[in-house]
Design an enzyme around this catalytic site. Structure first.
Site, PDB file in Angstrom:
ATOM      1  N   ARG A 121       0.804  -1.236   0.000  1.00 52.51           N
ATOM      2  CA  ARG A 121       0.000   0.000   0.000  1.00 52.51           C
ATOM      3  C   ARG A 121       0.831   1.277   0.000  1.00 52.51           C
ATOM      4  O   ARG A 121       0.345   2.335   0.378  1.00 52.51           O
ATOM      5  CB  ARG A 121      -0.999   0.003   1.169  1.00 52.51           C
ATOM      6  CG  ARG A 121      -2.000  -1.147   1.101  1.00 52.51           C
ATOM      7  CD  ARG A 121      -3.088  -0.997   2.154  1.00 52.51           C
ATOM      8  NE  ARG A 121      -4.054  -2.081   2.033  1.00 52.51           N
ATOM      9  CZ  ARG A 121      -3.962  -3.245   2.668  1.00 52.51           C
ATOM     10  NH1 ARG A 121      -2.930  -3.476   3.477  1.00 52.51           N
ATOM     11  NH2 ARG A 121      -4.876  -4.174   2.501  1.00 52.51           N
ATOM     12  N   LYS A 143       3.070  11.301 -10.800  1.00 57.92           N
ATOM     13  CA  LYS A 143       2.187  10.483 -11.634  1.00 57.92           C
ATOM     14  C   LYS A 143       2.891   9.176 -11.961  1.00 57.92           C
ATOM     15  O   LYS A 143       4.010   9.180 -12.490  1.00 57.92           O
ATOM     16  CB  LYS A 143       1.833  11.202 -12.937  1.00 57.92           C
ATOM     17  CG  LYS A 143       0.698  12.178 -12.832  1.00 57.92           C
ATOM     18  CD  LYS A 143       0.307  12.633 -14.238  1.00 57.92           C
ATOM     19  CE  LYS A 143      -0.849  13.591 -14.216  1.00 57.92           C
ATOM     20  NZ  LYS A 143      -1.224  13.997 -15.590  1.00 57.92           N
ATOM     21  N   GLU A 185       8.801  18.357 -24.484  1.00 57.79           N
ATOM     22  CA  GLU A 185       8.225  18.709 -23.183  1.00 57.79           C
ATOM     23  C   GLU A 185       8.784  20.034 -22.680  1.00 57.79           C
ATOM     24  O   GLU A 185       8.096  20.779 -21.979  1.00 57.79           O
ATOM     25  CB  GLU A 185       8.479  17.597 -22.169  1.00 57.79           C
ATOM     26  CG  GLU A 185       7.731  16.295 -22.457  1.00 57.79           C
ATOM     27  CD  GLU A 185       6.239  16.370 -22.147  1.00 57.79           C
ATOM     28  OE1 GLU A 185       5.771  17.421 -21.680  1.00 57.79           O
ATOM     29  OE2 GLU A 185       5.545  15.361 -22.379  1.00 57.79           O
ATOM     30  N   LYS A 227       7.050  22.997 -13.435  1.00 53.12           N
ATOM     31  CA  LYS A 227       6.231  21.857 -13.040  1.00 53.12           C
ATOM     32  C   LYS A 227       6.111  21.750 -11.523  1.00 53.12           C
ATOM     33  O   LYS A 227       5.038  21.435 -11.006  1.00 53.12           O
ATOM     34  CB  LYS A 227       6.790  20.557 -13.612  1.00 53.12           C
ATOM     35  CG  LYS A 227       5.868  19.381 -13.306  1.00 53.12           C
ATOM     36  CD  LYS A 227       6.094  18.192 -14.179  1.00 53.12           C
ATOM     37  CE  LYS A 227       4.997  17.160 -13.958  1.00 53.12           C
ATOM     38  NZ  LYS A 227       5.205  15.940 -14.759  1.00 53.12           N
ATOM     39  N   GLU A 237      -4.286  17.030 -10.048  1.00 55.26           N
ATOM     40  CA  GLU A 237      -4.836  17.423 -11.342  1.00 55.26           C
ATOM     41  C   GLU A 237      -6.330  17.739 -11.280  1.00 55.26           C
ATOM     42  O   GLU A 237      -7.121  17.308 -12.108  1.00 55.26           O
ATOM     43  CB  GLU A 237      -4.559  16.331 -12.395  1.00 55.26           C
ATOM     44  CG  GLU A 237      -4.576  16.861 -13.825  1.00 55.26           C
ATOM     45  CD  GLU A 237      -4.097  15.827 -14.828  1.00 55.26           C
ATOM     46  OE1 GLU A 237      -4.949  15.250 -15.521  1.00 55.26           O
ATOM     47  OE2 GLU A 237      -2.882  15.597 -14.908  1.00 55.26           O
ATOM     48  N   ARG A 241      -3.123  21.719 -13.045  1.00 56.22           N
ATOM     49  CA  ARG A 241      -2.159  20.718 -13.497  1.00 56.22           C
ATOM     50  C   ARG A 241      -2.559  20.100 -14.834  1.00 56.22           C
ATOM     51  O   ARG A 241      -1.701  19.631 -15.588  1.00 56.22           O
ATOM     52  CB  ARG A 241      -1.980  19.626 -12.435  1.00 56.22           C
ATOM     53  CG  ARG A 241      -0.874  18.639 -12.796  1.00 56.22           C
ATOM     54  CD  ARG A 241      -0.491  17.728 -11.652  1.00 56.22           C
ATOM     55  NE  ARG A 241       0.543  16.801 -12.072  1.00 56.22           N
ATOM     56  CZ  ARG A 241       1.146  15.930 -11.277  1.00 56.22           C
ATOM     57  NH1 ARG A 241       0.805  15.858  -9.992  1.00 56.22           N
ATOM     58  NH2 ARG A 241       2.078  15.116 -11.741  1.00 56.22           N
ATOM     59  N   ASN A 245      -0.932  18.877 -19.785  1.00 54.78           N
ATOM     60  CA  ASN A 245      -1.245  17.883 -20.815  1.00 54.78           C
ATOM     61  C   ASN A 245      -1.466  18.519 -22.187  1.00 54.78           C
ATOM     62  O   ASN A 245      -2.026  17.874 -23.077  1.00 54.78           O
ATOM     63  CB  ASN A 245      -2.491  17.091 -20.401  1.00 54.78           C
ATOM     64  CG  ASN A 245      -2.223  16.197 -19.212  1.00 54.78           C
ATOM     65  OD1 ASN A 245      -1.372  15.308 -19.271  1.00 54.78           O
ATOM     66  ND2 ASN A 245      -2.930  16.431 -18.118  1.00 54.78           N
ATOM     67  N   HIS A 248      -1.149  16.424 -25.263  1.00 53.43           N
ATOM     68  CA  HIS A 248      -1.049  15.022 -24.865  1.00 53.43           C
ATOM     69  C   HIS A 248      -2.261  14.185 -25.258  1.00 53.43           C
ATOM     70  O   HIS A 248      -2.123  12.989 -25.492  1.00 53.43           O
ATOM     71  CB  HIS A 248      -0.808  14.926 -23.355  1.00 53.43           C
ATOM     72  CG  HIS A 248       0.595  15.262 -22.954  1.00 53.43           C
ATOM     73  ND1 HIS A 248       1.158  16.482 -23.210  1.00 53.43           N
ATOM     74  CD2 HIS A 248       1.549  14.531 -22.311  1.00 53.43           C
ATOM     75  CE1 HIS A 248       2.402  16.508 -22.741  1.00 53.43           C
ATOM     76  NE2 HIS A 248       2.663  15.341 -22.213  1.00 53.43           N
ATOM     77  N   HIS A 252      -1.183  11.053 -27.104  1.00 55.94           N
ATOM     78  CA  HIS A 252      -1.411   9.694 -26.610  1.00 55.94           C
ATOM     79  C   HIS A 252      -2.198   8.872 -27.627  1.00 55.94           C
ATOM     80  O   HIS A 252      -1.937   7.670 -27.811  1.00 55.94           O
ATOM     81  CB  HIS A 252      -2.151   9.737 -25.276  1.00 55.94           C
ATOM     82  CG  HIS A 252      -1.302  10.165 -24.131  1.00 55.94           C
ATOM     83  ND1 HIS A 252      -1.816  10.485 -22.890  1.00 55.94           N
ATOM     84  CD2 HIS A 252       0.034  10.327 -24.013  1.00 55.94           C
ATOM     85  CE1 HIS A 252      -0.841  10.822 -22.073  1.00 55.94           C
ATOM     86  NE2 HIS A 252       0.291  10.738 -22.732  1.00 55.94           N
ATOM     87  N   HIS A 265       7.344   9.312 -27.325  1.00 60.84           N
ATOM     88  CA  HIS A 265       6.358  10.145 -26.633  1.00 60.84           C
ATOM     89  C   HIS A 265       6.508  11.614 -27.007  1.00 60.84           C
ATOM     90  O   HIS A 265       5.517  12.299 -27.325  1.00 60.84           O
ATOM     91  CB  HIS A 265       6.508   9.959 -25.122  1.00 60.84           C
ATOM     92  CG  HIS A 265       5.610  10.849 -24.317  1.00 60.84           C
ATOM     93  ND1 HIS A 265       4.244  10.672 -24.238  1.00 60.84           N
ATOM     94  CD2 HIS A 265       5.875  11.955 -23.567  1.00 60.84           C
ATOM     95  CE1 HIS A 265       3.715  11.600 -23.479  1.00 60.84           C
ATOM     96  NE2 HIS A 265       4.676  12.399 -23.058  1.00 60.84           N
TER      97      HIS A 265
END
Length: 358
Positions: A121, A143, A185, A227, A237, A241, A245, A248, A252, A265
Site C-alpha cells: 500500500r 504520476k 516537453e 512543473k 490534477e 495541473r 497535458n 497530450h 497519446h 512520446h
C-alpha cells in the site's frame, strides 16, 4: 560534485528536492540520505543498466539491495512487467521500509513508481531520470502508471518520490532521437504558461539542438521549476495541473494508434501540440501566427509537426474519447489563447477536432 540547481516541490510534509547538475549520481552522500529503510531495489532497463547501474548500486552499499533489469521500451510498461517488480521485492523480503530506485527514462519511472505506490500500500521511491524527457517531465510530480492495450496510463496512482536526482551527464549517452523527444516537453512549458521562456527557447534553439551544457541545464531547471510550482498548487490534477497535458490527448492517441514505440512520446506530443494550436485557431481562440511560431521552434529542434501518413482520423478520435481528462463522455482538451496562455476547454466540438485530424 557540481549541483547547478536545487529546487523543491512544496507539498508540506511530503516536500522533496530536485537536484540538477553533472555528476550528482556519484554524490552518494546527497541522495543516499533520502533512503529511510533497510531494503532498496533498483529498477532499470537493459539499455541503462550497463551505463549506470554499478554507479547507482555503489551508493547503496550497506543496505539489503537488489536490482531488476527490464527490457527497454514503452511496450514493456505493462502490468506483467510491474508484477516482475513485485516478485523482486518479495525475493528481497522487502517490507514497508523499502525504497525503489527508478533508474532510467519515463517508462521505468512510471512503472517503478506505480510498483512503489502499490507494494504494501505504498513505499518510498527515488527518481533518477536518465533521459531528457523524464528529467523535465515524468520524474517530477508523482504520476505513476502502466499502459493497457486500450490506451496509455489507464492504470496508475499519484505517488510522490522522496527525491529526484537529475544527473545531466547522463544525457551524453542519450541517442539523438531520444534527446530531441525530450525537447518537446521543454517547449510545452513555454507554450502553456511562459511566453518569455518560449522566446528564450527560440533564441537558444541552436544551442539546445547542439546539447550545449549551459543551455540544457538552464532549460531543465526552468522546466522543473514550472512543473514543481504547478504540482504544489494542484497535486492531483483537479485544475491547473491539467494544463501540463497540452498536446497530450492528441499525442497519446497517436502513440496508441501507431503502436507503442513507433512514435516516441515527445514526437507524438510535438505533433499533438501543433494539432491543439491549430484547433485553437480554427475555433477562433488563438492567432494562427502563434501556431506557426510553435511549428518553427519544434522544427528547429528536430521534432515532427505533421500527422504521420496513413493515420485514421476516426480511430484517433475514438482513442481521444478514452482520455482521463474527459468528463461525462465529453471531450475536454487543453487548448490555448496563444503562446504562454493555455486553457482547459470542456465539451470541444468533435467536428472541429475531426477537421484538424484530417
Amino acid at each position: 560534485m557540481s549541483v547547478r540547481h536545487t529546487l523543491n516541490v512544496a507539498l508540506g510534509e511530503r516536500a522533496y528536492p530536485i537536484w540538477i547538475g553533472p555528476g550528482i549520481l556519484d554524490d552518494h552522500a546527497r541522495w543516499r540520505a533520502a533512503i529511510r529503510g533497510r531494503h532498496a531495489l533498483v529498477v532499470t532497463n537493459a539499455t541503462v543498466a550497463p551505463l549506470y547501474l554499478d554507479r547507482t548500486l555503489a551508493a547503496l552499499d550497506g543496505l539489503a539491495v537488489a536490482s531488476l533489469v527490464l527490457p527497454d521500451g514503452e511496450a514493456y510498461k505493462t502490468l506483467d512487467h510491474c508484477a516482475q517488480v513485485f516478485d523482486a521485492l518479495a525475493a528481497l523480503k522487502a517490507n514497508r521500509d523499502a525504497c525503489l530506485v527508478a533508474l532510467g527514462g519515463g517508462v521505468i519511472g512510471d512503472l517503478a513508481g506505480f510498483a512503489a505506490a502499490t507494494w504494501m500500500r505504498g513505499v518510498d521511491f527515488i527518481q533518477i531520470p536518465t533521459t531528457l524527457l523524464a528529467q523535465v517531465d515524468s520524474s517530477v510530480g508523482g504520476k505513476t502508471g502502466v499502459n493497457l492495450a486500450a490506451g496509455k496510463n489507464l492504470v496508475g496512482a499519484f505517488h510522490q518520490p522522496r527525491a529526484v536526482v537529475i544527473d545531466t551527464g547522463t544525457l551524453a549517452t542519450l541517442p539523438p532521437r531520444e534527446y530531441r523527444s525530450g525537447l518537446a516537453e521543454v517547449v510545452k512549458y513555454g507554450a502553456i504558461g511562459n511566453a518569455e521562456f518560449f522566446a528564450w527557447l527560440e533564441e537558444n534553439a541552436a544551442a539546445l539542438a547542439a546539447r550545449d551544457d549551459a543551455a540544457v541545464g538552464e532549460a531543465i531547471a526552468r522546466s522543473c521549476a514550472h512543473k514543481a510550482g504547478v504540482v504544489a498548487r494542484d497535486e492531483r490534477e483537479d485544475g491547473e495541473r491539467a494544463l501540463l497535458n497540452f498536446g497530450h490527448t492528441f499525442g497519446h492517441a497517436l502513440e496508441t494508434s501507431a503502436g507503442y514505440g513507433t512514435l516516441l512520446h515527445g514526437e507524438a506530443v510535438a505533433i499533438g501540440m501543433v494539432l491543439a494550436a491549430r484547433l485553437s485557431a480554427e475555433l477562433g481562440r488563438a492567432p494562427a501566427a502563434d501556431t506557426q511560431r510553435l511549428e518553427r521552434l519544434l522544427a528547429a529542434l528536430g521534432l515532427p509537426t505533421a500527422l504521420p501518413p496513413g493515420h485514421d482520423a476516426q480511430h484517433l478520435l475514438a482513442l481521444m474519447r478514452l482520455d482521463k481528462k474527459n468528463v461525462s463522455g465529453r471531450l475536454r482538451l487543453i487548448l490555448w489563447r496563444g503562446i504562454g496562455d493555455a486553457q482547459i476547454v470542456p465539451d470541444v466540438d468533435e467536428g472541429a477536432i475531426g477537421n484538424v485530424l484530417r
